[in-house]
Design a protein around this motif. Structure first.
Motif, PDB file in Angstrom:
ATOM      1  N   UNK A  73       4.625  -0.568 -13.366  1.00 22.89           N
ATOM      2  CA  UNK A  73       5.405  -0.460 -12.135  1.00 22.89           C
ATOM      3  C   UNK A  73       4.740  -1.200 -10.988  1.00 22.89           C
ATOM      4  N   UNK A  74       3.417  -1.380 -11.095  1.00 26.37           N
ATOM      5  CA  UNK A  74       2.655  -2.051 -10.045  1.00 26.37           C
ATOM      6  C   UNK A  74       1.984  -3.324 -10.561  1.00 26.37           C
ATOM      7  N   UNK A  75       2.519  -3.860 -11.650  1.00 29.74           N
ATOM      8  CA  UNK A  75       1.981  -5.092 -12.262  1.00 29.74           C
ATOM      9  C   UNK A  75       0.493  -4.965 -12.572  1.00 29.74           C
ATOM     10  N   UNK A  76       0.062  -3.770 -12.983  1.00 28.40           N
ATOM     11  CA  UNK A  76      -1.366  -3.541 -13.122  1.00 28.40           C
ATOM     12  C   UNK A  76      -1.886  -3.304 -14.519  1.00 28.40           C
ATOM     13  N   UNK A  77      -1.049  -3.426 -15.566  1.00 24.51           N
ATOM     14  CA  UNK A  77      -1.507  -3.069 -16.904  1.00 24.51           C
ATOM     15  C   UNK A  77      -2.636  -3.977 -17.385  1.00 24.51           C
ATOM     16  N   UNK A  78      -2.421  -5.275 -17.324  1.00 24.57           N
ATOM     17  CA  UNK A  78      -3.442  -6.195 -17.813  1.00 24.57           C
ATOM     18  C   UNK A  78      -4.715  -6.107 -16.972  1.00 24.57           C
ATOM     19  N   UNK A  79      -4.557  -5.997 -15.651  1.00 20.46           N
ATOM     20  CA  UNK A  79      -5.727  -5.897 -14.781  1.00 20.46           C
ATOM     21  C   UNK A  79      -6.522  -4.628 -15.082  1.00 20.46           C
ATOM     22  N   UNK A  80      -5.821  -3.524 -15.346  1.00 22.10           N
ATOM     23  CA  UNK A  80      -6.499  -2.280 -15.705  1.00 22.10           C
ATOM     24  C   UNK A  80      -7.281  -2.444 -17.005  1.00 22.10           C
ATOM     25  N   UNK A  81      -6.645  -3.044 -18.002  1.00 24.25           N
ATOM     26  CA  UNK A  81      -7.303  -3.209 -19.298  1.00 24.25           C
ATOM     27  C   UNK A  81      -8.554  -4.074 -19.182  1.00 24.25           C
ATOM     28  N   UNK A  82      -8.505  -5.091 -18.328  1.00 22.12           N
ATOM     29  CA  UNK A  82      -9.680  -5.937 -18.126  1.00 22.12           C
ATOM     30  C   UNK A  82     -10.785  -5.201 -17.377  1.00 22.12           C
ATOM     31  N   UNK A 105       0.831  -1.205   0.000  1.00 19.06           N
ATOM     32  CA  UNK A 105       0.000   0.000   0.000  1.00 19.06           C
ATOM     33  C   UNK A 105       0.864   1.253   0.000  1.00 19.06           C
ATOM     34  N   UNK A 106       1.940   1.224   0.771  1.00 15.77           N
ATOM     35  CA  UNK A 106       2.835   2.381   0.788  1.00 15.77           C
ATOM     36  C   UNK A 106       3.493   2.577  -0.566  1.00 15.77           C
ATOM     37  N   UNK A 107       3.917   1.486  -1.215  1.00 11.69           N
ATOM     38  CA  UNK A 107       4.579   1.616  -2.509  1.00 11.69           C
ATOM     39  C   UNK A 107       3.607   2.126  -3.580  1.00 11.69           C
ATOM     40  N   UNK A 108       2.362   1.686  -3.545  1.00 11.24           N
ATOM     41  CA  UNK A 108       1.382   2.177  -4.514  1.00 11.24           C
ATOM     42  C   UNK A 108       1.193   3.676  -4.369  1.00 11.24           C
ATOM     43  N   UNK A 109       1.077   4.161  -3.135  1.00 12.72           N
ATOM     44  CA  UNK A 109       0.912   5.609  -2.943  1.00 12.72           C
ATOM     45  C   UNK A 109       2.169   6.364  -3.352  1.00 12.72           C
ATOM     46  N   UNK A 110       3.334   5.767  -3.185  1.00 11.58           N
ATOM     47  CA  UNK A 110       4.577   6.437  -3.592  1.00 11.58           C
ATOM     48  C   UNK A 110       4.672   6.550  -5.115  1.00 11.58           C
ATOM     49  N   UNK A 111       4.322   5.485  -5.816  1.00 10.11           N
ATOM     50  CA  UNK A 111       4.340   5.531  -7.278  1.00 10.11           C
ATOM     51  C   UNK A 111       3.350   6.572  -7.787  1.00 10.11           C
ATOM     52  N   UNK A 112       2.172   6.615  -7.192  1.00  9.85           N
ATOM     53  CA  UNK A 112       1.182   7.606  -7.611  1.00  9.85           C
ATOM     54  C   UNK A 112       1.620   9.020  -7.243  1.00  9.85           C
ATOM     55  N   UNK A 113       2.186   9.190  -6.063  1.00  9.07           N
ATOM     56  CA  UNK A 113       2.561  10.519  -5.608  1.00  9.07           C
ATOM     57  C   UNK A 113       3.734  11.126  -6.342  1.00  9.07           C
ATOM     58  N   UNK A 114       4.586  10.289  -6.915  1.00  9.77           N
ATOM     59  CA  UNK A 114       5.760  10.794  -7.641  1.00  9.77           C
ATOM     60  C   UNK A 114       5.570  10.617  -9.148  1.00  9.77           C
ATOM     61  N   UNK A 115       5.434   9.379  -9.590  1.00  8.89           N
ATOM     62  CA  UNK A 115       5.428   9.088 -11.026  1.00  8.89           C
ATOM     63  C   UNK A 115       4.144   9.570 -11.696  1.00  8.89           C
TER      64      UNK A 115
END
Length: 338
Positions: free
Chosen positions: A233-242, A191-201
């Motif tokens: 960065x969060x292994x979420x591309x395929x899940x997002x597309x679905x 959860x912390x890493x997800x917020x860090x990726x969103x907050x910076x990248x």
């Protein structure tokens, strides 16, 4: 009740293992992004250090390099390829191989292994073998992994072995309080890493688009590639597309990574995992209060999905709340004598 000493080491072994995996994935994904973008694109390597919260330590080791890049950007020059190559080398070495950086992949794998070494009797033998083999591999290959030709294989091995360890524990470990502590540590770190990726990248992409004239080819050509990188960065591309079944748009990506309740790296899904884990432990009142606080902040953060500065501020607030949850878990379950 699990001994506090054992609970503490399992919790932190989970956090360090997850941190090593996430750092490896983010570095690898950023390298892929840099290869996809033209040399004139305003994308650099140093923001990866900010994602990890290691700006001060990095600046202390490479002060002149960061200053030169900042001067070129302030003068509205494209960072030169030579300086970009130096920056890539420095950032990758710092995040992957630097044994003096406690957040590097090498340091995190070593810390995870040390924590599990003293609690081996609570784990399946295959779990210890998996992590010990990874530690031996990282120790022998991390210095060479800074080179582009070796980097992808090294980072891929770190990600794969971390996932393998998760699989072994999920399928071969008794799901008792020790396993609950592993789940908690992993979910807090994710959860912390997800917020860090969103907050910076993600915030940086939104801010760049806000300063680029509407209809500019720069947005049209690069925007989707950069949002794909955020998801990868969060292994979420395929899940997002679905889940979305539409174009990859910034506000939708932010909403997905914050609010989706089934994707295992989305903050809302992680809060559900944390609640379930805490429900299996005695007297989880104080930690659950902190989870409720994060839930309320998560609801309020929806308005920041299309504004870079607002998203950065919202993620900082969420990270503070997650740190408070970590503190309460430590006070309730991990301190000796608790």
């Amino acid at each position: 009740m699990l001994l506090s000493r054992v609970a503490d080491r399992i919790y932190w072994a989970a956090r360090y293992t997850e941190r090593a995996e996430d750092t490896a994935r983010i570095v690898r994904t950023h390298g892929e992004l840099m290869a996809d973008l033209p040399a004139t694109a305003r994308v650099r390597w140093e923001p990866l250090v900010s994602i990890m919260g290691s700006d001060r330590a990095y600046t202390a080791t490479k002060p002149q390099l960061g200053l030169l890049a900042q001067q070129q950007q302030l003068s509205q020059q494209v960072v030169t390829q030579d300086l970009q190559a130096q920056e890539e080398q420095a950032v990758v070495e710092f995040l992957v191989a630097d044994r003096l950086n406690p957040g590097s992949v090498t340091s995190c794998v070593s810390a995870a292994r040390e924590n599990l070494r003293t609690t081996r009797d609570t784990l399946p033998r295959e779990a210890w073998v998996t992590l010990n083999d990874l530690w031996l591999y990282v120790g022998s290959e991390s210095d060479r992994s800074v080179d582009r030709r070796r980097r992808d294989r090294f980072l891929g091995r770190v990600v794969a072995d971390s996932r393998r360890l998760d699989g072994v524990l999920a399928t071969a470990m008794t799901h008792d309080e020790a396993y609950v502590m592993w789940r908690l540590g992993r979910a807090i770190e994710r959860s912390e890493m997800t917020t860090r990726v969103l907050g910076v990248q993600a915030a940086a992409v939104l801010a760049l688009n806000a300063t680029t004239p509407s209809g500019s080819d720069e947005i049209d050509d690069h925007d989707e590639v950069q949002w794909m990188s955020v998801l990868r960065s969060l292994s979420g591309l395929q899940a997002y597309q679905r889940a979305v079944r539409g174009p990859i748009e910034g506000s939708k990506v932010v909403h997905f990574l914050l609010q989706h309740d089934r994707f295992p790296r989305a903050v809302r899904a992680l809060l559900r995992e944390i609640r379930r884990a805490l429900a299996e432990l005695p007297d989880p009142g104080a930690p659950l209060d902190a989870v409720d606080r994060i839930d309320a902040l998560l609801h309020d953060s929806a308005a920041a999905a299309s504004d870079g500065a607002a998203l950065d501020d919202a993620m900082d607030t969420l990270q503070t709340a997650i740190a408070d949850l970590d503190r309460r878990i430590n006070e309730r379950y991990l301190r000796v004598g608790s």
